[in-house]
Design an enzyme around this catalytic site. Structure first.
Site, PDB file in Angstrom:
ATOM      1  N   CYS A   1     -19.124 -37.123   2.654  1.00  0.00           N
ATOM      2  CA  CYS A   1     -18.095 -37.158   1.605  1.00  0.00           C
ATOM      3  C   CYS A   1     -16.776 -36.544   2.070  1.00  0.00           C
ATOM      4  CB  CYS A   1     -18.598 -36.457   0.343  1.00  0.00           C
ATOM      5  SG  CYS A   1     -20.146 -37.148  -0.248  1.00  0.00           S
TER       6      CYS A   1
ATOM      7  N   HIS B   1     -12.448 -34.790  -3.648  1.00  0.00           N
ATOM      8  CA  HIS B   1     -13.609 -35.680  -3.605  1.00  0.00           C
ATOM      9  C   HIS B   1     -14.177 -35.795  -5.018  1.00  0.00           C
ATOM     10  CE1 HIS B   1     -17.371 -37.458  -2.805  1.00  0.00           C
ATOM     11  NE2 HIS B   1     -18.084 -36.343  -2.825  1.00  0.00           N
TER      12      HIS B   1
ATOM     13  N   ASN C   1     -19.952 -40.870  -7.684  1.00  0.00           N
ATOM     14  CA  ASN C   1     -19.655 -40.345  -6.352  1.00  0.00           C
ATOM     15  C   ASN C   1     -19.770 -41.486  -5.336  1.00  0.00           C
ATOM     16  OD1 ASN C   1     -19.611 -39.065  -3.887  1.00  0.00           O
ATOM     17  ND2 ASN C   1     -21.010 -37.420  -4.495  1.00  0.00           N
TER      18      ASN C   1
END
Ligand code: ACO
Length: 325
Positions: A119, A252, A282
């Site tokens: 990520c 993020h 996500n």
């Protein structure tokens, strides 16, 4: 005169198939797994995610995002001299998604490689592209985050399968006499491999080990907020800026509670944070460029704004990039 890199175009793409929390809960219920819109929204802020159809790969999603970023920048793919793709869900073991995407957009011949920092991948990739532009190794770069996390989610594990989605985002980064990227700060600590990983691998014609994502959510949560504050303070110090100078924090998009925790530590009101996690969950390395593109296209993120990008993910990896749009 110092040579900088500057973002000249952004783009993003979500695959058309969208599942609301209620849609996903109904799908999981068919396998006897219980969850609810209320639980997911309260713990994560996620309301929906997009899943790529079977056979659609990270390079397909990345290609769409890349074309939009190239159009926004007003350049042709053939002008690119560098492509970096951040992904943990590549089309193949090799070659890289970057090489496959390069051919799909028609940028054949330029340097192309992938970055694997989960990520944090997009801030890692952007930082590498910036360094290559500063040294003169590249002049027009395409930096992409593209993921199909639906391929590594265990839909029998409700603690993880409600969190992730598929998507891609991209930026064109060009050499410039004015900044641009002001500072970046990257880190990893491999002792935390076990709290977030997909341990399976290909060996002897078989997948060995578990090919599904594993996560200790609370351990990730605790580490994430602390390291994100450290990385933000480090890039501000390198660039000689204060937290009050930040126009937009684009973290993020993992979880709204990590984002509010980080904003609080930086004393930033939530109206200075671009939040898109509600719309796509996500999407790992794709989440920052997806949110950046949404910020730009909605007219909130404007030329001249000071923007802090922050990534955190498996590895454990984390990092930040401070830039002027
Ligand atoms: N639906 C309903 N109930 C659930 C679900 C679900 N999808 N998942 C877990 N539960 C239950 C658990 O079984 C548990 O029940 P119990 O109390 O009866 O045992 C209860 O909810 C609480 O479970 P916890 O795991 O303690 O829930 P927590 O409050 O920690 O929230 C979460 C879990 C959202 C994952 C949280 O830990 C978190 O935000 N972690 C950050 C990790 C993250 O966002 N990771 C994303 C990837 S990492 C990255 O991108 C950096």
């Amino acid at each position: 005169m110092r040579r900088y890199s500057r973002i000249t175009g952004t783009g993003s793409f979500l695959p058309p198939k969208r599942l609301s929390n209620a849609d996903l809960a109904a799908q999981l219920a068919r396998d006897g797994i219980e969850t609810s819109d209320e639980w997911i929204v309260e713990r994560t802020g996620i309301r929906a995610r997009h899943f790529a159809e079977a056979g659609v790969t990270s390079s397909d999603l990345g290609t769409e995002a890349a074309r939009r970023a190239l159009t926004a920048a007003g350049i042709q793919a053939s002008e690119l001299d560098l492509i970096i793709v951040a992904t943990s869900t590549p089309d193949m073991v090799f070659p890289s998604v970057a090489a496959i995407l390069q051919d799909k957009i028609g940028a054949n011949g330029c340097a192309a490689f992938d970055v694997q920092a989960v990520c944090s991948g997009f801030v890692y990739a952007l930082s590498v592209a910036d360094a290559m532009i500063q040294t003169g190794a590249a002049s027009k770069a395409l930096v992409v985050g593209a993921e199909v996390f639906s391929r590594i989610i265990d839909f029998k594990d409700r603690t993880t399968c409600v969190l992730f989605g598929d998507g891609a985002g991209a930026v064109v980064l060009e050499a410039s006499e004015t900044p641009g990227v002001l500072a970046s700060d990257l880190h990893a600590d491999g002792k935390h491999v076990g709290i977030l990983c997909t341990p399976g691998h290909v060996s002897g014609g078989q997948v060995l080990g578990d090919p599904f994502l594993k996560m200790d959510g609370q351990a990730v949560f605790k580490l994430a907020v602390g390291v994100l504050e450290e990385a933000a303070r480090a890039v501000l110090a390198k660039a000689g800026k204060q937290d009050t100078d930040i126009d937009w924090l684009i973290p993020h998009q993992a979880n709204i509670r990590i984002m509010t925790g980080t904003a609080k530590k930086l004393k930033l009101p939530m109206d200075k944070v671009i939040v898109t996690v509600d719309q796509h969950g996500n999407t790992s390395a794709a989440s920052i460029p997806l949110a950046l593109d949404e910020g730009v296209r909605s007219g909130r993120v404007k030329k001249g704004d000071l923007v802090m990008l922050e990534g955190v993910g498996g590895g454990f990896t984390w990092g930040a990039v401070l830039l002027t749009m």
